[in-house]
Write an enzyme that holds these catalytic residues in place. Sequence first.
Site, PDB file in Angstrom:
ATOM      1  CG  ASP A   8      -1.711   1.223   1.403  1.00 23.18           C
ATOM      2  OD1 ASP A   8      -2.372   1.610   0.417  1.00 23.18           O
ATOM      3  OD2 ASP A   8      -1.706   1.832   2.496  1.00 23.18           O
ATOM      4  CG  LEU A   9       1.715   5.572  -2.118  1.00 20.95           C
ATOM      5  CD1 LEU A   9       3.210   5.339  -2.212  1.00 20.95           C
ATOM      6  CD2 LEU A   9       1.207   6.215  -3.416  1.00 20.95           C
ATOM      7  CG  ASP A  10      -1.944   7.413   0.181  1.00 18.22           C
ATOM      8  OD1 ASP A  10      -1.005   8.144  -0.160  1.00 18.22           O
ATOM      9  OD2 ASP A  10      -2.962   7.245  -0.504  1.00 18.22           O
ATOM     10  CB  THR A  16      -0.003  10.702   1.546  1.00  9.84           C
ATOM     11  OG1 THR A  16       0.036   9.277   1.538  1.00  9.84           O
ATOM     12  CG2 THR A  16       1.047  11.261   0.627  1.00  9.84           C
ATOM     13  CE  LYS A  44      -4.778   6.659   8.864  1.00  7.63           C
ATOM     14  NZ  LYS A  44      -3.850   6.315   9.950  1.00  7.63           N
ATOM     15  NE  ARG A  48      -9.894  11.642  -5.284  1.00  4.20           N
ATOM     16  CZ  ARG A  48      -9.382  11.882  -6.488  1.00  4.20           C
ATOM     17  NH1 ARG A  48     -10.041  12.636  -7.350  1.00  4.20           N
ATOM     18  NH2 ARG A  48      -8.216  11.369  -6.842  1.00  4.20           N
ATOM     19  CB  SER A 113      -2.100   2.694  -3.880  1.00  4.89           C
ATOM     20  OG  SER A 113      -2.699   3.908  -3.499  1.00  4.89           O
ATOM     21  CB  ALA A 114      -7.520   3.029  -2.590  1.00  3.73           C
ATOM     22  CE  LYS A 144      -5.730  -1.088  -0.928  1.00  2.00           C
ATOM     23  NZ  LYS A 144      -4.584  -0.322  -0.412  1.00  2.00           N
ATOM     24  CD  GLU A 168      -3.567  -1.644   3.011  1.00  2.00           C
ATOM     25  OE1 GLU A 168      -3.700  -0.772   3.886  1.00  2.00           O
ATOM     26  OE2 GLU A 168      -3.920  -1.464   1.842  1.00  2.00           O
ATOM     27  CG  ASP A 169      -1.999   2.853   6.344  1.00  2.00           C
ATOM     28  OD1 ASP A 169      -2.294   2.389   5.222  1.00  2.00           O
ATOM     29  OD2 ASP A 169      -2.297   3.998   6.694  1.00  2.00           O
TER      30      ASP A 169
HETATM   31  C1  BG6 Z   1      -5.814   5.531  -0.183  1.00  2.00           C
HETATM   32  C2  BG6 Z   1      -5.955   6.334   1.083  1.00  2.00           C
HETATM   33  O1  BG6 Z   1      -4.493   5.151  -0.345  1.00  2.00           O
HETATM   34  O2  BG6 Z   1      -6.239   6.290  -1.308  1.00  2.00           O
HETATM   35  C3  BG6 Z   1      -7.385   6.831   1.205  1.00  2.00           C
HETATM   36  O3  BG6 Z   1      -5.621   5.544   2.198  1.00  2.00           O
HETATM   37  C4  BG6 Z   1      -7.784   7.599  -0.037  1.00  2.00           C
HETATM   38  O4  BG6 Z   1      -7.493   7.629   2.360  1.00  2.00           O
HETATM   39  C5  BG6 Z   1      -7.588   6.732  -1.265  1.00  2.00           C
HETATM   40  O5  BG6 Z   1      -9.129   8.013   0.042  1.00  2.00           O
HETATM   41  C6  BG6 Z   1      -7.930   7.459  -2.565  1.00  2.00           C
HETATM   42  O6  BG6 Z   1      -6.978   8.460  -2.802  1.00  2.00           O
HETATM   43  P1  BG6 Z   1      -7.053   9.552  -3.929  1.00  2.00           P
HETATM   44  O7  BG6 Z   1      -5.640  10.100  -3.967  1.00  2.00           O
HETATM   45  O8  BG6 Z   1      -7.416   8.874  -5.201  1.00  2.00           O
HETATM   46  O9  BG6 Z   1      -8.062  10.547  -3.523  1.00  2.00           O
HETATM   47 MG    MG Z   2      -2.831   3.253   3.438  1.00  2.00          MG
END
Ligand code: BG6
Ligand code: MG
Length: 214
Positions: A8-10, A16, A44, A48, A113-114, A144, A168-169
């Site tokens: 996972d990224l964020d 972030t 998390k 979006r 990542s989402a 997810k 994953e966080d």
């Molecule tokens: C995930 C975050 O990595 O990305 C979420 O943990 C976020 O909090 C999701 O809503 C979507 O991100 P983005 O950048 O497409 O708005």
């Molecule tokens: Mg995350």
Amino acid sequence: KIKGLLFDLDGVLVDTAVYHYKAWLRLAKTMGFTFSELQNEELKGISRMDSLDKVLAWGNVQKSAEEKLALATQKNDWYVEMINKMTPAEVLPGALNFLQQAKQAGYKMALGSASKNSATILKNTNLAHFFDAIVDGNSVSKSKPDPEVFLKGAQELALQPQQCVVFEDAEAGIIAAKRGGMKAIGIGDKNILKQADKVVAGLGQLSVKNLEEL
Ligand code: BG6
Ligand code: MG
């Protein structure tokens, strides 16, 4: 045997999560309400639009589909303003070292990542070159805790889910990994990431050798 790592990224590689939180809070305030850091945990890992639905529900606010799109765009504009200024210094402690170790040990690696903003973040933090595959919010249709993002990641690495470990966080992300048939390492709090096979505070607390014990 573990051959692939799905990150996972964020909140795992970069910090972030705090920018997402700031932007959602700013949006909530424009509508006259606020929400807690604990509630933020639920945002998390989810997309979006799913995040927006939760935020609006917390404020007891109803919006049309068109208004929702405008709100999500506003939040993203504020978020992008922040991530545009990111530097490699914002890679989370231990993450770079872990990625280097893993690369050297021969693991295949994918991003799962989402986010639809992953390219900007990977570029500004200099992490893109580690990944053999990138699966993000632009290439999945289910958010997810659906396992789609990680199943695609495994597939793009030409591996079976059982050969992969997810980092994953988010609780939603741990659930996605387990549903997908992968091992899951939680980055954060044991009490929140209950279904993880192992939980550490950060990638700095983990060595590539630990992967063999899973
Ligand atoms: C995930 C975050 O990595 O990305 C979420 O943990 C976020 O909090 C999701 O809503 C979507 O991100 P983005 O950048 O497409 O708005
Ligand atoms: Mg995350």
